[in-house]
Design a protein around this motif. Structure first.
Motif, PDB file in Angstrom:
ATOM      1  N   VAL A  54       0.828  -1.207   0.000  1.00 15.93           N
ATOM      2  CA  VAL A  54       0.000   0.000   0.000  1.00 15.93           C
ATOM      3  C   VAL A  54       0.866   1.262   0.000  1.00 15.93           C
ATOM      4  CG1 VAL A  54      -0.206   0.169   2.522  1.00 15.93           C
ATOM      5  CG2 VAL A  54      -2.031   1.059   1.060  1.00 15.93           C
ATOM      6  N   ASN A  55       0.353   2.309  -0.647  1.00 13.40           N
ATOM      7  CA  ASN A  55       0.984   3.631  -0.634  1.00 13.40           C
ATOM      8  C   ASN A  55      -0.048   4.673  -0.236  1.00 13.40           C
ATOM      9  OD1 ASN A  55       3.813   3.356  -1.488  1.00 13.40           O
ATOM     10  ND2 ASN A  55       2.907   2.495  -3.364  1.00 13.40           N
ATOM     11  N   ILE A  56       0.425   5.900   0.020  1.00 11.15           N
ATOM     12  CA  ILE A  56      -0.460   7.006   0.371  1.00 11.15           C
ATOM     13  C   ILE A  56      -0.320   8.089  -0.684  1.00 11.15           C
ATOM     14  CG2 ILE A  56      -0.946   8.835   2.046  1.00 11.15           C
ATOM     15  CD1 ILE A  56      -0.046   6.977   4.250  1.00 11.15           C
ATOM     16  N   ALA A  57      -1.453   8.633  -1.141  1.00  8.93           N
ATOM     17  CA  ALA A  57      -1.455   9.690  -2.150  1.00  8.93           C
ATOM     18  C   ALA A  57      -2.256  10.884  -1.638  1.00  8.93           C
ATOM     19  CB  ALA A  57      -2.052   9.181  -3.453  1.00  8.93           C
ATOM     20  N   PHE A  58      -1.857  12.072  -2.070  1.00  7.34           N
ATOM     21  CA  PHE A  58      -2.568  13.305  -1.711  1.00  7.34           C
ATOM     22  C   PHE A  58      -3.240  13.868  -2.963  1.00  7.34           C
ATOM     23  CE2 PHE A  58      -2.557  17.970  -1.794  1.00  7.34           C
ATOM     24  CZ  PHE A  58      -3.374  18.243  -0.693  1.00  7.34           C
ATOM     25  N   PHE A  59      -4.491  14.317  -2.809  1.00  8.52           N
ATOM     26  CA  PHE A  59      -5.224  14.937  -3.908  1.00  8.52           C
ATOM     27  C   PHE A  59      -5.807  16.263  -3.436  1.00  8.52           C
ATOM     28  CE2 PHE A  59      -5.323  10.383  -4.756  1.00  8.52           C
ATOM     29  CZ  PHE A  59      -4.933  10.325  -6.086  1.00  8.52           C
ATOM     30  N   ASP A  60      -5.671  17.289  -4.253  1.00 10.83           N
ATOM     31  CA  ASP A  60      -6.142  18.629  -3.894  1.00 10.83           C
ATOM     32  C   ASP A  60      -7.613  18.805  -4.264  1.00 10.83           C
ATOM     33  OD1 ASP A  60      -6.017  21.162  -2.883  1.00 10.83           O
ATOM     34  OD2 ASP A  60      -4.396  21.849  -4.191  1.00 10.83           O
ATOM     35  N   VAL A  71     -10.103   5.986   1.652  1.00 11.35           N
ATOM     36  CA  VAL A  71      -9.965   7.359   2.131  1.00 11.35           C
ATOM     37  C   VAL A  71      -9.405   7.374   3.559  1.00 11.35           C
ATOM     38  CG1 VAL A  71     -11.160   9.539   2.580  1.00 11.35           C
ATOM     39  CG2 VAL A  71     -11.893   8.076   0.676  1.00 11.35           C
ATOM     40  N   ILE A  72      -8.340   8.160   3.758  1.00 14.06           N
ATOM     41  CA  ILE A  72      -7.797   8.388   5.100  1.00 14.06           C
ATOM     42  C   ILE A  72      -8.417   9.657   5.680  1.00 14.06           C
ATOM     43  CG2 ILE A  72      -5.707   8.774   6.462  1.00 14.06           C
ATOM     44  CD1 ILE A  72      -4.117   7.447   4.186  1.00 14.06           C
ATOM     45  N   LYS A  73      -8.365  10.736   4.899  1.00  8.89           N
ATOM     46  CA  LYS A  73      -8.970  12.006   5.300  1.00  8.89           C
ATOM     47  C   LYS A  73      -9.503  12.681   4.042  1.00  8.89           C
ATOM     48  CE  LYS A  73      -5.857  12.913   9.226  1.00  8.89           C
ATOM     49  NZ  LYS A  73      -4.832  13.837   9.788  1.00  8.89           N
ATOM     50  N   GLY A  74     -10.505  13.564   4.239  1.00  7.43           N
ATOM     51  CA  GLY A  74     -11.039  14.304   3.111  1.00  7.43           C
ATOM     52  C   GLY A  74     -12.378  13.776   2.647  1.00  7.43           C
ATOM     53  N   LEU A  75     -12.806  14.237   1.473  1.00  9.21           N
ATOM     54  CA  LEU A  75     -14.114  13.876   0.933  1.00  9.21           C
ATOM     55  C   LEU A  75     -14.017  13.755  -0.590  1.00  9.21           C
ATOM     56  CD1 LEU A  75     -17.181  13.466   1.456  1.00  9.21           C
ATOM     57  CD2 LEU A  75     -17.455  15.923   1.153  1.00  9.21           C
ATOM     58  N   ILE A  76     -14.486  12.621  -1.115  1.00  8.89           N
ATOM     59  CA  ILE A  76     -14.496  12.351  -2.558  1.00  8.89           C
ATOM     60  C   ILE A  76     -15.943  12.194  -3.003  1.00  8.89           C
ATOM     61  CG2 ILE A  76     -13.548  10.917  -4.399  1.00  8.89           C
ATOM     62  CD1 ILE A  76     -11.395  11.991  -2.499  1.00  8.89           C
ATOM     63  N   LYS A  77     -16.295  12.766  -4.146  1.00  7.93           N
ATOM     64  CA  LYS A  77     -17.645  12.572  -4.675  1.00  7.93           C
ATOM     65  C   LYS A  77     -17.581  11.749  -5.960  1.00  7.93           C
ATOM     66  CE  LYS A  77     -17.773  17.050  -7.114  1.00  7.93           C
ATOM     67  NZ  LYS A  77     -18.443  18.365  -7.191  1.00  7.93           N
ATOM     68  N   GLU A  78     -18.564  10.881  -6.114  1.00  5.67           N
ATOM     69  CA  GLU A  78     -18.712  10.062  -7.320  1.00  5.67           C
ATOM     70  C   GLU A  78     -19.840  10.652  -8.153  1.00  5.67           C
ATOM     71  OE1 GLU A  78     -19.854   5.452  -8.646  1.00  5.67           O
ATOM     72  OE2 GLU A  78     -19.504   5.958  -6.528  1.00  5.67           O
ATOM     73  N   GLN A 115     -17.152   9.327 -12.640  1.00  3.31           N
ATOM     74  CA  GLN A 115     -16.018  10.203 -12.351  1.00  3.31           C
ATOM     75  C   GLN A 115     -15.903  10.384 -10.833  1.00  3.31           C
ATOM     76  OE1 GLN A 115     -16.349  14.388 -13.644  1.00  3.31           O
ATOM     77  NE2 GLN A 115     -14.437  14.084 -14.767  1.00  3.31           N
ATOM     78  N   PHE A 116     -14.648  10.356 -10.330  1.00  2.08           N
ATOM     79  CA  PHE A 116     -14.398  10.540  -8.896  1.00  2.08           C
ATOM     80  C   PHE A 116     -13.580  11.815  -8.719  1.00  2.08           C
ATOM     81  CE2 PHE A 116     -15.569   6.218  -9.405  1.00  2.08           C
ATOM     82  CZ  PHE A 116     -16.115   5.786  -8.201  1.00  2.08           C
ATOM     83  N   ILE A 117     -14.169  12.782  -8.012  1.00  2.00           N
ATOM     84  CA  ILE A 117     -13.585  14.115  -7.891  1.00  2.00           C
ATOM     85  C   ILE A 117     -13.403  14.463  -6.416  1.00  2.00           C
ATOM     86  CG2 ILE A 117     -13.861  16.549  -8.516  1.00  2.00           C
ATOM     87  CD1 ILE A 117     -15.833  15.659 -10.678  1.00  2.00           C
ATOM     88  N   VAL A 118     -12.301  15.114  -6.095  1.00  4.98           N
ATOM     89  CA  VAL A 118     -12.029  15.513  -4.718  1.00  4.98           C
ATOM     90  C   VAL A 118     -12.883  16.727  -4.366  1.00  4.98           C
ATOM     91  CG1 VAL A 118     -10.281  16.317  -3.104  1.00  4.98           C
ATOM     92  CG2 VAL A 118      -9.683  14.642  -4.861  1.00  4.98           C
ATOM     93  N   GLU A 119     -13.698  16.592  -3.355  1.00  7.29           N
ATOM     94  CA  GLU A 119     -14.509  17.698  -2.865  1.00  7.29           C
ATOM     95  C   GLU A 119     -13.754  18.487  -1.799  1.00  7.29           C
ATOM     96  OE1 GLU A 119     -17.751  20.257  -2.608  1.00  7.29           O
ATOM     97  OE2 GLU A 119     -17.329  18.680  -4.087  1.00  7.29           O
ATOM     98  N   LEU A 149      -6.368  12.610   1.622  1.00  3.75           N
ATOM     99  CA  LEU A 149      -5.299  11.615   1.696  1.00  3.75           C
ATOM    100  C   LEU A 149      -5.949  10.256   1.511  1.00  3.75           C
ATOM    101  CD1 LEU A 149      -2.988  12.576   4.714  1.00  3.75           C
ATOM    102  CD2 LEU A 149      -2.346  12.456   2.299  1.00  3.75           C
ATOM    103  N   VAL A 150      -5.394   9.426   0.636  1.00  2.00           N
ATOM    104  CA  VAL A 150      -5.986   8.105   0.392  1.00  2.00           C
ATOM    105  C   VAL A 150      -4.897   7.047   0.330  1.00  2.00           C
ATOM    106  CG1 VAL A 150      -7.952   9.068  -0.878  1.00  2.00           C
ATOM    107  CG2 VAL A 150      -5.916   8.341  -2.122  1.00  2.00           C
ATOM    108  N   TYR A 151      -5.243   5.860   0.797  1.00  2.00           N
ATOM    109  CA  TYR A 151      -4.385   4.698   0.543  1.00  2.00           C
ATOM    110  C   TYR A 151      -4.619   4.270  -0.897  1.00  2.00           C
ATOM    111  CZ  TYR A 151      -3.826   3.972   5.630  1.00  2.00           C
ATOM    112  OH  TYR A 151      -3.516   4.103   6.965  1.00  2.00           O
TER     113      TYR A 151
END
Length: 603
Positions: A26-32, A50-57, A87-91, A95-97
């Motif tokens: 596993v790795n960790i990625a950051f999305f703005d 998802v580790i932290k944050g909010l993603i919308k589908e 489509q998956f967009i960062v709201e 931080l996600v695994y």
């Protein structure tokens, strides 16, 4: 690197070796903000958590179909299928695994349950989760079959032997009942029959068949023990006949199912039978929520609880009406329940949906006076008045037989939105007290005016869209900071299923009123596709579970939720519960699409 959290489904099901495999890959990625993680038809090489944050589908129509918070996983199905349609967009910055596709595939090969969590059908997923409740003797009531519970030591006797001989056999076998064979029929002789023999001063030489009951209540050997319990409570009997392939093979008594029986529900039924005053009923009504809590805590799902409460509520309403109505009114009237109570889908006391039909010759003022007292009594027993005033204290729902017929005929001849909703409420009706033939007569009269007029059916079915208040869907509303984090589970999920199936049942002349029974029948008639029927049934069961959970929590906190009786606090849901809620709403969206197409609601 931060250690992966294995404390929640489906990762809590991994073996130590599988956890090591995942952790090493596993790795960790950051999305703005507003960054696109997955594009439609983009090749998928990772599973995201998802580790932290909010993603919308976002679906192809621009609707937000899901939100992913901490601990939520996406996009598992696309990982196998190769690409996603959405489509998956960062709201909110996230931080996600990221778990490589090869690692996920390797774990799935060694752990079928891990794969099933993502790739089982919706119906299988809901059914699997329902089986994860803690085990207890209560739960076995709803899983055990009659064949496992009844004792195969039924006493059989011939109808031609004398009463004296039968009494001797029953004494020797130490049994309170025996099955009687006579002229190709099977009947039941119980010890209570001997009281009738004594009162009638019948000779002991009388043949047994003269004192045998041949009109029997039966269950199939492969029915659930719960079905046997319901019949005993519904018909106020101590035993049922057990059949196999339609042939009686034995009898099951209450004592045979004590190991499977909740003392709470059984005691409530017995106390209802013995109740003599409205004060007695008030005490019993208070005990009902306790019974529901106990059964729910021990794994009994909402649909089964609803069936149980339909029997108990029906007994309570009948006893209350018998205590309130003068004998001449009771015998010349029919008290009916409608809506969720009529369908057998109400568990907690939400509102009153009832009506009274009385014969010509009954003074209207007598019926009105008793009806008003009945509504007030139900309010005292914890059943809130109906917000729409659909109850016997409203003269519109307390009418003579000719007036009631005229009313239902008017709904069909002038199909306004209000009349269609009244029709929807009424076709779920069940008789609970008095002369049930009156309800049958009104329903038969109604049938004459249900000619499958396409326009009327379209207007009737259109109510499935009644609560579509936002063009972009429910989840998009949650993105607005001022919006509530609560969902009206009835409006968003339960009602569209209930009414959609009701519309299909009305068109197909399906007589069943329970939504699950309607789904089964409509599937048999090929009015709905089998897989969709299974998915919708399981989704509805899950939404009823969520609604019950919220209601019980409100009761435990002494919170008055009469203003918002169906509100689910999304923040209180676990990761798994949110995931299943998303699946349930997707099933319902698919079902509503079927209803729109079938009844031409878009034209």
């Amino acid at each position: 690197m931060e250690r992966f959290d294995f404390s929640y489904p489906p990762y809590d099901n991994l073996s130590p070796h599988e956890r090591n495999t995942l952790q090493s890959a596993v790795n960790i990625a950051f999305f703005d903000d507003n960054e696109i993680i997955i594009q439609p038809r983009q090749p998928i090489e990772h599973l995201y958590v998802v580790i932290k944050g909010l993603i919308k589908e976002v679906g192809s129509d621009g609707e937000v179909v899901a939100l992913y918070h901490e601990r939520d996983t996406f996009e598992a199905r696309a990982l196998v299928e190769g690409s996603s349609q959405h489509q998956f967009i960062v709201e909110e910055q996230a931080l996600v695994y990221t778990i490589p596709k090869d690692t996920v595939t390797e774990i799935m090969k060694s752990n079928a349950q891990f794969g099933a969590y993502f790739y089982a059908s919706v119906a299988e997923k809901f059914a699997s989760v329902s089986g994860n409740k803690k085990e207890h003797e209560f739960a076995s009531l709803f899983t055990a079959k009659v064949r496992n519970a009844y004792r195969e030591d039924t006493t059989w006797i011939e109808g031609s032997i004398s009463l004296l001989e039968a009494a001797g056999i029953m004494k020797e076998r130490r049994t309170k009942s025996a099955l009687v064979r006579h002229e190709g029929r099977v009947g039941l002789l119980t010890e209570s029959a001997f009281r009738d023999v004594i009162i009638a001063e019948a000779p002991s030489s009388d043949p047994v068949h003269r004192w045998t009951q041949f009109n029997l209540i039966a269950v199939d050997i492969d029915d659930f023990v719960f079905d046997a319990l319901l019949r005993m409570m519904q018909f106020k009997i101590q035993r049922v006949i057990v059949e196999e392939h339609g042939r009686p093979i034995g009898a099951m008594e209450q004592i045979d199912i004590l190991a499977y029986l909740s003392n709470h529900s059984n005691l409530v039924a017995q106390r209802l039978e013995r109740a003599e005053t409205l004060d007695d009923l008030a005490i019993i009504a208070d005990q009902m929520n306790e019974s529901i809590q106990v059964l729910s805590d021990n794994g009994v799902r909402a649909p089964q609880l609803a069936q149980l409460m339909q029997v108990l509520n029906g007994s309570l309403f009948e006893k209350a009406w018998r205590l309130i109505a003068p004998p001449e009114l009771y015998e010349q009237s029919c008290l009916i329940v409608m809506g969720s109570e009529g369908r057998g889908e109400q568990i907690l006391k939400t509102d009153q949906d009832n009506a009274l039909i009385f014969r010509e010759g009954v003074p209207p003022e007598t019926a009105s006076r008793a009806a008003g007292e009945f509504s007030a009594t139900l309010a005292r027993l914890g059943y809130p008045p109906c917000r729409g005033n659909i109850m016997v204290s409203n003269p519109e729902w307390c009418k003579s037989l000719p007036e009631f017929k005229k009313m239902v005929r008017g709904w069909c001849l002038s199909p306004s939105p209000t009349s269609m909703m009244n029709l929807a409420i009424f076709i779920d009706a069940q008789s609970v007290a008095g002369d049930g033939t009156l309800l049958n007569e009104v329903k038969a009269h109604l049938e004459q005016y249900l000619d499958n007029d396409a326009g009327m059916l379209m207007m009737f079915a259109r109510a499935v869209e009644q609560f579509d208040s936002h063009s972009q869907g429910f989840f998009s509303q949650l993105l607005h900071r001022e919006s509530s984090q609560k969902m009206d589970i009835k409006k968003m999920g339960i009602f569209p299923v209930v009414h959609g199936m009701r519309a299909l049942a009305l068109e197909a002349r399906v007589e069943e009123t329970n939504t699950f029974d309607r789904i089964r029948k409509l599937t048999e008639l090929h009015r709905i596709e089998e897989q969709l029927g299974r998915d919708v049934a399981e989704a509805l069961s899950y939404l009823m579970d969520l609604r019950l959970k919220a209601g019980l929590e409100a009761i435990a906190l002494n919170r008055n939720d009469t203003e918002e009786p169906n509100q689910i606090d999304l923040k209180s849901l676990s990761t798994l519960e949110r995931d299943l809620l998303k699946d349930a709403l997707q099933v319902i969206k698919r079902f509503k699409g079927v209803i729109r197409f079938h009844f031409h609601l878009n034209s």
